[in-house]
Design an enzyme around this catalytic site. Structure first.
Site, short mmCIF file in Angstrom:
data_model
loop_
_atom_site.label_atom_id
_atom_site.label_comp_id
_atom_site.label_asym_id
_atom_site.label_seq_id
_atom_site.Cartn_x
_atom_site.Cartn_y
_atom_site.Cartn_z
N PRO A 88 21.50 -98.28 43.17
CA PRO A 88 20.87 -98.24 44.49
C PRO A 88 21.63 -97.37 45.49
CG PRO A 88 20.97 -100.50 43.67
CD PRO A 88 21.80 -99.66 42.75
N GLU A 115 26.99 -107.56 38.86
CA GLU A 115 27.29 -107.22 40.25
C GLU A 115 27.50 -105.72 40.45
OE1 GLU A 115 27.51 -108.17 44.20
OE2 GLU A 115 26.98 -109.44 42.50
N ARG A 153 7.84 -85.30 31.24
CA ARG A 153 6.55 -84.71 31.60
C ARG A 153 6.67 -83.24 32.00
NH1 ARG A 153 2.35 -88.08 32.97
NH2 ARG A 153 1.62 -86.59 34.52
N ASP A 168 -0.09 -82.92 39.20
CA ASP A 168 0.40 -84.23 39.61
C ASP A 168 0.68 -84.28 41.11
OD1 ASP A 168 0.29 -85.39 37.13
OD2 ASP A 168 2.40 -85.08 36.66
#
Length: 230
Positions: A88, A115, A153, A168
């Site tokens: 993150p 963690e 892709r 796309d």
């Protein structure tokens, strides 16, 4: 071909996803390869332990540096390799980053759990950190699979027709136009007539206008960026 090497405590999660649909065909056609490396196989602990309690106290368990660094160093690198850490804390994954990553011959991906990582894993391996967004998942396997899927892709032959990727969302800075298929009428909703008249110029114009409208409505940030460039 791009070789993906995924460091994961749960290799079955990665292998199972890649055994279906487009990624399976891409692997069978040698357009990509997806390998897994389990840090448990490199731990010096006789119980295959790869985590421990954090110094300084706190909740959760922290992934130990030794198993991850040794597992990483066991991978044979190419001359065109990129190492990523799914976290993150990383830079948000975008279409531009995906296209950049598709130029590498090898992508090594570290998947965390619990963690988080012992900071020395970052210090030694020095990966590029990538995030799917401002939220937290149980582990890094899902983000890694999203990255593998999106990068694959961009490789010629994976989608059959490269035009499928060219149209796309985000490829030209806009969201994709709406699609329709048979039947022509469903629950009182009709396919737009312009898509049925065979006039390719009108169809192209209709689709472009739809892309503009959708982007302005759903992603005004993208719409502003697009219009500022025009």
């Amino acid at each position: 071909m791009i070789q993906f090497d995924v460091l994961t405590l749960f290799p079955e999660l990665v292998k199972t996803y890649c055994d279906f649909s487009i990624l399976k065909r891409a692997c069978e056609s040698d357009l990509i390869s997806v390998n897994t490396i389990n840090p448990r196989d490199y731990t010096l602990d006789k119980h295959k332990k790869v985590d421990d309690t954090p110094y300084g106290g706190g909740a959760g368990m922290v992934l130990m540096a030794q198993p991850y660094v040794d597992a990483y160093e066991s991978i044979k690198k190419t001359d065109n390799t990129c190492t990523l850490m799914m976290t993150p804390q990383g830079e948000p994954l975008s279409n531009d980053i995906v296209k950049e990553l598709a130029q590498f011959n090898q992508i090594i991906i570290l998947c965390g759990h619990y963690e988080g990582y012992d900071e020395r894993i970052r210090n030694i391996i020095k990966p590029r950190e990538i995030s799917l967004g401002d939220f937290v998942l149980t582990g890094g396997e899902l983000p890694a699979l999203c990255l593998i899927d999106s990068v694959s892709r961009k490789i010629d032959g994976v989608l059959g027709k490269i035009e499928s990727a060219d149209e796309d969302s985000f490829e030209n800075g806009l969201l994709e136009y709406p699609h329709y298929t048979k039947p022509r009428t469903y629950r009182g909703l009709n396919v737009p007539e312009v898509l049925l008249n065979g006039n390719h110029k009108e169809i192209e114009e209709f689709r472009h206008n739809q892309m503009l409208e959708r982007t302005k409505l759903k992603r005004p940030d993208l719409y502003k960026k697009y219009t500022d460039k025009q």
